[in-house]
Design a protein around this motif. Structure first.
Motif, PDB file in Angstrom:
ATOM      1  N   LEU A   1     -32.204 -44.026  27.875  1.00  0.00           N
ATOM      2  CA  LEU A   1     -31.759 -44.323  26.512  1.00  0.00           C
ATOM      3  C   LEU A   1     -30.258 -44.095  26.348  1.00  0.00           C
ATOM      4  O   LEU A   1     -29.585 -44.857  25.639  1.00  0.00           O
ATOM      5  CB  LEU A   1     -32.538 -43.480  25.505  1.00  0.00           C
ATOM      6  N   LEU A   2     -29.729 -43.076  27.006  1.00  0.00           N
ATOM      7  CA  LEU A   2     -28.284 -42.839  26.938  1.00  0.00           C
ATOM      8  C   LEU A   2     -27.525 -44.013  27.557  1.00  0.00           C
ATOM      9  O   LEU A   2     -26.497 -44.450  27.023  1.00  0.00           O
ATOM     10  CB  LEU A   2     -27.898 -41.533  27.631  1.00  0.00           C
ATOM     11  N   LEU A   3     -28.045 -44.539  28.659  1.00  0.00           N
ATOM     12  CA  LEU A   3     -27.398 -45.703  29.276  1.00  0.00           C
ATOM     13  C   LEU A   3     -27.432 -46.908  28.336  1.00  0.00           C
ATOM     14  O   LEU A   3     -26.438 -47.636  28.213  1.00  0.00           O
ATOM     15  CB  LEU A   3     -28.057 -46.043  30.606  1.00  0.00           C
ATOM     16  N   LEU A   4     -28.537 -47.108  27.640  1.00  0.00           N
ATOM     17  CA  LEU A   4     -28.620 -48.202  26.661  1.00  0.00           C
ATOM     18  C   LEU A   4     -27.637 -47.962  25.515  1.00  0.00           C
ATOM     19  O   LEU A   4     -26.947 -48.890  25.074  1.00  0.00           O
ATOM     20  CB  LEU A   4     -30.040 -48.319  26.105  1.00  0.00           C
ATOM     21  N   HIS A   5     -27.597 -46.735  25.025  1.00  0.00           N
ATOM     22  CA  HIS A   5     -26.702 -46.367  23.930  1.00  0.00           C
ATOM     23  C   HIS A   5     -25.249 -46.630  24.305  1.00  0.00           C
ATOM     24  O   HIS A   5     -24.505 -47.306  23.580  1.00  0.00           O
ATOM     25  CB  HIS A   5     -26.933 -44.882  23.594  1.00  0.00           C
ATOM     26  N   ASP A   6     -24.834 -46.102  25.455  1.00  0.00           N
ATOM     27  CA  ASP A   6     -23.449 -46.269  25.869  1.00  0.00           C
ATOM     28  C   ASP A   6     -23.138 -47.717  26.237  1.00  0.00           C
ATOM     29  O   ASP A   6     -22.021 -48.200  26.014  1.00  0.00           O
ATOM     30  CB  ASP A   6     -23.120 -45.326  27.020  1.00  0.00           C
ATOM     31  N   GLY A   7     -24.122 -48.418  26.779  1.00  0.00           N
ATOM     32  CA  GLY A   7     -23.938 -49.839  27.061  1.00  0.00           C
ATOM     33  C   GLY A   7     -23.727 -50.642  25.787  1.00  0.00           C
ATOM     34  O   GLY A   7     -22.901 -51.561  25.754  1.00  0.00           O
ATOM     35  N   ALA A   8     -24.446 -50.287  24.725  1.00  0.00           N
ATOM     36  CA  ALA A   8     -24.264 -50.968  23.443  1.00  0.00           C
ATOM     37  C   ALA A   8     -22.871 -50.687  22.883  1.00  0.00           C
ATOM     38  O   ALA A   8     -22.209 -51.591  22.352  1.00  0.00           O
ATOM     39  CB  ALA A   8     -25.345 -50.540  22.451  1.00  0.00           C
ATOM     40  N   LEU A   9     -22.407 -49.443  23.022  1.00  0.00           N
ATOM     41  CA  LEU A   9     -21.055 -49.115  22.562  1.00  0.00           C
ATOM     42  C   LEU A   9     -20.010 -49.916  23.342  1.00  0.00           C
ATOM     43  O   LEU A   9     -19.052 -50.437  22.762  1.00  0.00           O
ATOM     44  CB  LEU A   9     -20.792 -47.621  22.710  1.00  0.00           C
ATOM     45  N   ALA A  10     -20.204 -50.008  24.651  1.00  0.00           N
ATOM     46  CA  ALA A  10     -19.274 -50.796  25.466  1.00  0.00           C
ATOM     47  C   ALA A  10     -19.336 -52.271  25.080  1.00  0.00           C
ATOM     48  O   ALA A  10     -18.300 -52.942  24.967  1.00  0.00           O
ATOM     49  CB  ALA A  10     -19.594 -50.618  26.951  1.00  0.00           C
ATOM     50  N   GLY A  11     -20.549 -52.765  24.846  1.00  0.00           N
ATOM     51  CA  GLY A  11     -20.710 -54.156  24.428  1.00  0.00           C
ATOM     52  C   GLY A  11     -20.036 -54.441  23.099  1.00  0.00           C
ATOM     53  O   GLY A  11     -19.483 -55.522  22.888  1.00  0.00           O
ATOM     54  N   ALA A  12     -20.064 -53.462  22.203  1.00  0.00           N
ATOM     55  CA  ALA A  12     -19.381 -53.636  20.918  1.00  0.00           C
ATOM     56  C   ALA A  12     -17.883 -53.780  21.129  1.00  0.00           C
ATOM     57  O   ALA A  12     -17.201 -54.504  20.397  1.00  0.00           O
ATOM     58  CB  ALA A  12     -19.680 -52.456  19.997  1.00  0.00           C
ATOM     59  N   GLY A  13     -17.357 -53.108  22.137  1.00  0.00           N
ATOM     60  CA  GLY A  13     -15.933 -53.197  22.430  1.00  0.00           C
ATOM     61  C   GLY A  13     -15.528 -54.485  23.124  1.00  0.00           C
ATOM     62  O   GLY A  13     -14.413 -54.972  22.947  1.00  0.00           O
ATOM     63  N   THR A  14     -16.433 -55.038  23.916  1.00  0.00           N
ATOM     64  CA  THR A  14     -16.099 -56.257  24.665  1.00  0.00           C
ATOM     65  C   THR A  14     -16.562 -57.533  23.967  1.00  0.00           C
ATOM     66  O   THR A  14     -16.097 -58.619  24.291  1.00  0.00           O
ATOM     67  CB  THR A  14     -16.736 -56.240  26.067  1.00  0.00           C
ATOM     68  N   GLY A  15     -17.520 -57.389  23.052  1.00  0.00           N
ATOM     69  CA  GLY A  15     -18.086 -58.561  22.394  1.00  0.00           C
ATOM     70  C   GLY A  15     -19.175 -59.239  23.209  1.00  0.00           C
ATOM     71  O   GLY A  15     -19.655 -60.311  22.852  1.00  0.00           O
ATOM     72  N   VAL A  16     -19.597 -58.606  24.296  1.00  0.00           N
ATOM     73  CA  VAL A  16     -20.650 -59.157  25.153  1.00  0.00           C
ATOM     74  C   VAL A  16     -21.653 -58.046  25.439  1.00  0.00           C
ATOM     75  O   VAL A  16     -21.258 -56.989  25.939  1.00  0.00           O
ATOM     76  CB  VAL A  16     -20.067 -59.697  26.480  1.00  0.00           C
ATOM     77  N   PRO A  17     -22.918 -58.231  25.089  1.00  0.00           N
ATOM     78  CA  PRO A  17     -23.523 -59.384  24.435  1.00  0.00           C
ATOM     79  C   PRO A  17     -23.120 -59.467  22.966  1.00  0.00           C
ATOM     80  O   PRO A  17     -22.515 -58.538  22.425  1.00  0.00           O
ATOM     81  CB  PRO A  17     -25.023 -59.133  24.584  1.00  0.00           C
TER      82      PRO A  17
END
Length: 196
Positions: free
Chosen positions: A160-176
């Motif tokens: 879940l932490l990996l999903l959480h941090d991946g979503a934060l990174a995605g928010a920064g890159t716009g992908v997804p």
């Protein structure tokens, strides 16, 4: 060894201006791109005042990360309060809180992850602070998974932490395009696999 930084309540008006200016600049431009001259000028203080209040640029960066984390934790605690009963709803509320935080405070992804990307040495105070922050979120997720009666809560919290941090990174890159709803759906599926 971590440097000590002033507690929020004990900040002088000048220190508060420095921290606010540093927070805006570090988040928008990155740690290496912003020098203490720029922060001091933006805050309307001398470099001497900056060093008197925070000790070093690294001390200021740690203070910036702690301040942002303190505000994030308060935001997350409020979001969890809307789900007072243990269960998957509280686990998923972490993702909703991150989405709300990102919309209000973000745009460039996770400040802690961004800061860690600029620090090579894992023993530096900035890296230690980032690890502390991420450990806190991971421990919270494990606590919520355990309270929800989910199997293997530690293993689930890691995912879940990996999903959480991946979503934060995605928010920064716009992908997804919609990182938080995507992460929340994946988190729900993982919770189902673990017994919810």
């Amino acid at each position: 060894m971590t440097e000590q930084t002033p507690r929020q309540a004990s900040l002088t008006p000048a220190a508060r201006r420095i921290l606010e200016a540093a927070s805006r600049l570090f988040y928008a431009r990155g740690l290496h791109a912003v020098g203490v001259d720029t922060v001091a000028a933006e805050a309307g203080v001398t470099k001497k005042t900056l060093y008197d209040r925070f000790g070093s640029k690294e001390g200021l960066v740690v203070a910036y990360l702690r301040d942002r984390d303190s505000r994030w934790q308060a935001h997350l605690v409020r979001a969890l309060a809307a789900h007072p009963e243990p269960g998957v709803g509280r686990v998923l509320a972490v993702f909703g809180a991150a989405e709300g935080w990102s919309a209000a405070e973000g745009g460039r992804g996770c400040a802690a992850i961004n800061a860690r990307a600029e620090v090579d040495d894992a023993d530096r105070p900035v890296a230690v602070e980032v690890a502390r922050q991420k450990s806190w979120v991971r421990e919270l997720l494990e606590t919520e998974c355990r309270a929800a009666g989910l199997e293997r809560p530690g293993e689930l919290a890691d995912a879940l932490l990996l999903l959480h941090d991946g979503a934060l990174a995605g928010a920064g890159t716009g992908v997804p395009k919609d990182p938080f709803p995507t992460a929340r759906r994946a988190a729900r599926a993982l919770c189902e696999v673990h017994g919810a």
